[in-house]
Design an enzyme around this catalytic site. Sequence first.
Site, PDB file in Angstrom:
ATOM      1  N   GLY A  68      -0.471   8.788 -10.129  1.00 54.48           N
ATOM      2  CA  GLY A  68      -1.608   9.660 -10.360  1.00 54.48           C
ATOM      3  C   GLY A  68      -2.859   8.921 -10.769  1.00 54.48           C
ATOM      4  O   GLY A  68      -3.903   9.503 -10.989  1.00 54.48           O
ATOM      5  N   GLY A  69      -2.743   7.567 -10.814  1.00 59.23           N
ATOM      6  CA  GLY A  69      -3.933   6.774 -11.129  1.00 59.23           C
ATOM      7  C   GLY A  69      -5.063   7.055 -10.138  1.00 59.23           C
ATOM      8  O   GLY A  69      -6.234   7.014 -10.465  1.00 59.23           O
ATOM      9  N   THR A 129      -2.349  -0.157  -2.568  1.00 62.63           N
ATOM     10  CA  THR A 129      -1.204  -0.892  -2.003  1.00 62.63           C
ATOM     11  C   THR A 129      -0.784  -0.304  -0.668  1.00 62.63           C
ATOM     12  O   THR A 129      -0.403  -1.015   0.266  1.00 62.63           O
ATOM     13  CB  THR A 129      -0.023  -0.865  -2.997  1.00 62.63           C
ATOM     14  N   ALA A 161       2.639   3.051  -7.071  1.00 62.60           N
ATOM     15  CA  ALA A 161       2.876   3.594  -8.415  1.00 62.60           C
ATOM     16  C   ALA A 161       1.984   2.867  -9.407  1.00 62.60           C
ATOM     17  O   ALA A 161       1.539   1.750  -9.160  1.00 62.60           O
ATOM     18  CB  ALA A 161       4.341   3.434  -8.819  1.00 62.60           C
ATOM     19  N   ASP A 164       4.985   4.825  -0.887  1.00 61.88           N
ATOM     20  CA  ASP A 164       3.896   5.145  -1.807  1.00 61.88           C
ATOM     21  C   ASP A 164       3.836   4.089  -2.899  1.00 61.88           C
ATOM     22  O   ASP A 164       4.774   3.311  -3.075  1.00 61.88           O
ATOM     23  CB  ASP A 164       4.112   6.540  -2.419  1.00 61.88           C
ATOM     24  N   SER A 209      -0.832   7.175  -1.322  1.00 59.51           N
ATOM     25  CA  SER A 209      -2.265   6.969  -1.597  1.00 59.51           C
ATOM     26  C   SER A 209      -2.440   5.768  -2.518  1.00 59.51           C
ATOM     27  O   SER A 209      -1.480   5.298  -3.121  1.00 59.51           O
ATOM     28  CB  SER A 209      -2.835   8.221  -2.281  1.00 59.51           C
ATOM     29  N   GLU A 263       1.482  13.709  -3.201  1.00 51.55           N
ATOM     30  CA  GLU A 263       2.454  12.596  -3.155  1.00 51.55           C
ATOM     31  C   GLU A 263       3.844  13.096  -3.523  1.00 51.55           C
ATOM     32  O   GLU A 263       4.846  12.735  -2.923  1.00 51.55           O
ATOM     33  CB  GLU A 263       2.021  11.484  -4.108  1.00 51.55           C
TER      34      GLU A 263
HETATM   35  O1  DER Z   1      -2.372   7.658  -7.496  1.00 47.35           O
HETATM   36  C1  DER Z   1      -1.279   7.243  -7.145  1.00 47.35           C
HETATM   37  O2  DER Z   1      -0.216   7.808  -7.434  1.00 47.35           O
HETATM   38  C2  DER Z   1      -1.231   5.931  -6.394  1.00 47.35           C
HETATM   39  O3  DER Z   1      -0.056   5.869  -5.612  1.00 47.35           O
HETATM   40  C3  DER Z   1      -1.230   4.844  -7.435  1.00 47.35           C
HETATM   41  O4  DER Z   1      -0.259   5.151  -8.377  1.00 47.35           O
HETATM   42  C4  DER Z   1      -0.962   3.457  -6.890  1.00 47.35           C
HETATM   43  O5  DER Z   1      -2.178   2.922  -6.653  1.00 47.35           O
HETATM   44  P1  DER Z   1      -2.385   1.352  -6.375  1.00 47.35           P
HETATM   45  O6  DER Z   1      -1.459   1.014  -5.218  1.00 47.35           O
HETATM   46  O7  DER Z   1      -3.823   1.286  -6.006  1.00 47.35           O
HETATM   47  O8  DER Z   1      -2.041   0.609  -7.629  1.00 47.35           O
END
Ligand code: DER
Length: 240
Positions: free
Chosen positions: A102-103, A33, A90, A88, A30, A110
Amino acid sequence: LDIEAAKRAAAIEAVRNHFPDSPRFVGIGSGTTIVYVVQAIQELGRDLSRVGFVPTGYQSKQLILNAGLLPIEFDALPDNVMIDIAFDGADEVDEELNCIKGGGACLYQEKLVAMRAKEFVCVADHRKLQSRLLTKWPTIPIEVEPKASRQVMARLRVLGSRSPTGAGPFIREGALSKTGPVKTDQDFFIIDAPFPQPLLTGQDIAEGKVRNSHEGIWEVEELARTIKDINGVLGVGIFC
Ligand code: DER
């Protein structure tokens, strides 16, 4: 490179170097990126009609569907069959590849997918790599049962979650369109917990650096385990 170009470059590199020849199942994370990761998978130009793409939440599932790929829900995976690879993003990555995630409030699913994958590929542009976690990203995202959120915050303060401003852990409030607490895809709350920087790595401990949990100086894996054990916590945004 501007940030979007950097994300896209990281995604292309990750897919070109890691997408398997004939996977059965591929995990899709999610965030922003991962959008470029799905684009890069489409640009492989392969017949992917027999590949199941496992989402990590509503946004991830929409990405898969909009790309014309076949989604397969985590609970529809055949018993004891691993996901071949999971991609994924980060929020921050340290030199031992521990991640803060978790942003985007998707950390719970995940982690379900990441832990079931034979290979986990973290796709992150240059901004995310730091020598230690909590260098630029200030907090640990934690998914909690709403009714337990206050007791979890009280416990986190005991574990040293208080920033120099005195502000301790807090329930993430709605951004932009939503007021009140942010609800996850599991209808839980997200608590963002600041801890004193940096989180020590296993190498730091091996070299004799001392953790001091009372002062909030933790080793990354120990902090993840300690938070996960708090009654009411569903998931912790530290991937080790
Ligand atoms: O929420 C999440 O874990 C997303 O993977 C996040 O950590 C990465 O989000 P971004 O690709 O928009 O920086």
